[in-house]
Design a protein around this motif. Structure first.
Motif, PDB file in Angstrom:
ATOM      1  N   GLN A  74       0.819  -1.217  -0.032  1.00 54.48           N
ATOM      2  CA  GLN A  74      -0.022   0.145   0.031  1.00 54.48           C
ATOM      3  C   GLN A  74       0.882   1.382   0.130  1.00 54.48           C
ATOM      4  O   GLN A  74       1.938   1.092   0.572  1.00 54.48           O
ATOM      5  N   GLY A 285      -4.965  -1.502  10.846  1.00 45.69           N
ATOM      6  CA  GLY A 285      -4.936  -0.104  10.162  1.00 45.69           C
ATOM      7  C   GLY A 285      -4.177   0.845  10.974  1.00 45.69           C
ATOM      8  O   GLY A 285      -3.772   1.802  10.395  1.00 45.69           O
ATOM      9  N   TRP A 289      -1.951  -1.233   7.317  1.00 42.25           N
ATOM     10  CA  TRP A 289      -3.166  -1.084   6.625  1.00 42.25           C
ATOM     11  C   TRP A 289      -4.501  -2.217   6.692  1.00 42.25           C
ATOM     12  O   TRP A 289      -3.756  -3.154   7.013  1.00 42.25           O
TER      13      TRP A 289
END
Lengths: 330, 330
Positions: A74, A285, A289
């Motif tokens: 990510q 998170g 992520w």
């Protein structure tokens, strides 16, 4: 002679103490729980000589996806970020890219507009960023980029955004006679530029997607030139095919994080004898992520269902991992 | 304690004596001469720690052609003989082959008439003999054939028609930290069926030509099905390309016997540092076969010229090899 024997015994004792300390918890970045227990149990079963699930070392093949399984993926696959940087470097030599999509947007780093041209056009443009150099020149380009580029969110070098628990797992498997392979949708030559140093996986054990290449003579010596065009996509059903092509033996353990790994896990776990399949589920998170069924990168949907149905191991990154990135303090 | 120490010392001495005996001549099927000397000298140079030509073990990659280099290839490539036998087995299921060339002649074993249809048509027919089964079924078909088929001239099983000097060379290189690969024009799955047992080379270190395959689900489980069509020919310029694809690292030593190996040797020996290239020259019409520049199988013409010009090692099979086949008495 007696002194010699004593010294010898002392050093044997010392070695054993050291071995004991090292092997006391080979997976120290993993919290105690079902995921860690399932790994330890599987490895114990296949390595117990004379046991019903014993597998001879030559057949202890373990395959790992890379993006999202060994390192982060990510906000975009890291190779995608590399390709954009590379297009910027090459742009002055390609005036024809100016005003031509998706090149123009990619060079500006505007991926949203770029993808309006279609995914295939973007992939072709990214492939163009990898072509026009020899395989040896390309390796240097990747190494130079990895040495200086930083992740947009963490500002860390990309090779520090590898997962500490997975590094321990690779080492643990190899210590138990496994041969570890990468089988990833990423470009094979991009991954080979860091896989040996970062993961301890030599180039001949890295399998990935690849562009086309030709053999040319330059000054009487052969070079292998990377040319535009995609030769093979190592994703989804391509993974078992690539495993058969490159390894020629069905893995007994496979590790992934997305639906692109599903067929590799199906292929692995439908073989006879003891088998192990694991999905890394991105649930953290805060430290990393959190994404799964609806993500455009690393979508895990059908895989999650089959893992539940078939009893595969699903790593809950938030609770199963004591430490996420190798760069964090132990 | 003293007795223990003495026992220990005695066993160390014994181990050393055993090691001494084994390593006294690792290439005992090779006569003394320039070919043997060149191998020993190269291996000594790249394994001498601190020496100018030292190569770390991970980079000690050695690639071997198979047909004519590790085992014989006369009167026809052995896989060709397998394919003809396989066509005969399959013929009853394929009434359409009757009267259709080159199938009709191949099934009769009449290769001369078959080749009148053109080489490409023959290759397609042979590829058809490999298709229609899963990769695992195919492996069994090959193993069963190798267990029963006999060479038309020697009446020996084909896996006994491997060259004793080359088996010793493989073992010697591995004992010196080399990783040995097959890089051959032969079909990869045909070779993998015997390479581990015969050469000590595991399937993931066998690179070859290959047909197409697809992933299918059968009873909810994936299988890899061999389908008609050629995917890749691992010969000539295909060899360096395949080496880059599969190994991702340039070999430091390469071994072949024909012009189809020339580019592999060029690629290997044009790299920096110590390099070793060797051609097996078939000069022994009595113990094996004598052929080179004019042969339709294993033609060695341009390769012989470049070997002479560049000082590569050329094995004169008649004078350099004390023993040819592994099946001969030592």
């Amino acid at each position: 002679m007696k002194a010699f024997a004593l010294t010898l015994l002392a050093s044997v004792t010392l070695s054993c103490a050291r071995a004991e300390r090292v092997t006391s918890d080979p997976l120290q970045s993993w919290n105690e729980g079902p995921a860690k227990a399932s790994i330890l149990s599987f490895v114990a079963r296949v390595t117990t000589a004379g046991g019903p699930d014993f597998v001879r070392p030559a057949e202890r093949i373990a395959t790992f996806d890379n993006d999202g399984t060994l390192w982060a993926e990510q906000p975009l696959y890291f190779q995608f970020l590399f390709a954009i940087d590379r297009l910027k470097v090459l742009a002055p030599e390609h005036p024809e890219w100016k005003g031509r999509e998706p090149f123009a947007s990619l060079v500006k780093g505007d991926t949203t507009t770029a993808f309006a041209s279609g995914e295939h056009a973007v992939l072709d443009a990214l492939a163009a960023s990898h072509a026009g150099v020899t395989t040896e020149e390309f390796e240097k380009v990747v190494r130079d980029w990895l040495a200086t580029a930083r992740h947009p969110k963490t500002q860390a070098p990309f090779t520090q955004m590898v997962y500490a628990p997975m590094l321990e797992l690779l080492t643990f498997l190899r210590a138990n006679g496994f041969k570890t392979f990468i089988v990833s949708g990423g470009g094979v030559e991009f991954m080979r530029a860091f896989a040996e140093e970062t993961y301890g996986i030599p180039p001949e054990q890295v399998i990935g997607s690849r562009g086309k290449e030709t053999l040319e003579m330059r000054d009487g010596k052969p070079v292998i030139l990377k040319v535009p065009g995609v030769e093979f996509i190592d994703d989804g059903p391509g993974k078992p095919i690539a495993i058969q092509r490159f390894i020629g033996r069905r893995p007994i353990a496979a590790f992934g994080n997305s639906d692109g790994d599903l067929q590799m896990l199906q292929w692995t776990c439908s073989g006879a004898g003891a088998r192990f399949c694991l999905f890394v589920h991105h649930t953290d998170g805060e430290r990393e992520w959190a994404y799964d069924r609806a993500s455009s990168v690393g979508k895990l949907d059908k895989g999650l269902d089959q893992a539940t149905a078939d009893g595969w191991t699903v790593v809950n990154m938030r609770t199963d991992w004591r430490r996420v990135f190798a760069s964090e303090a132990k």
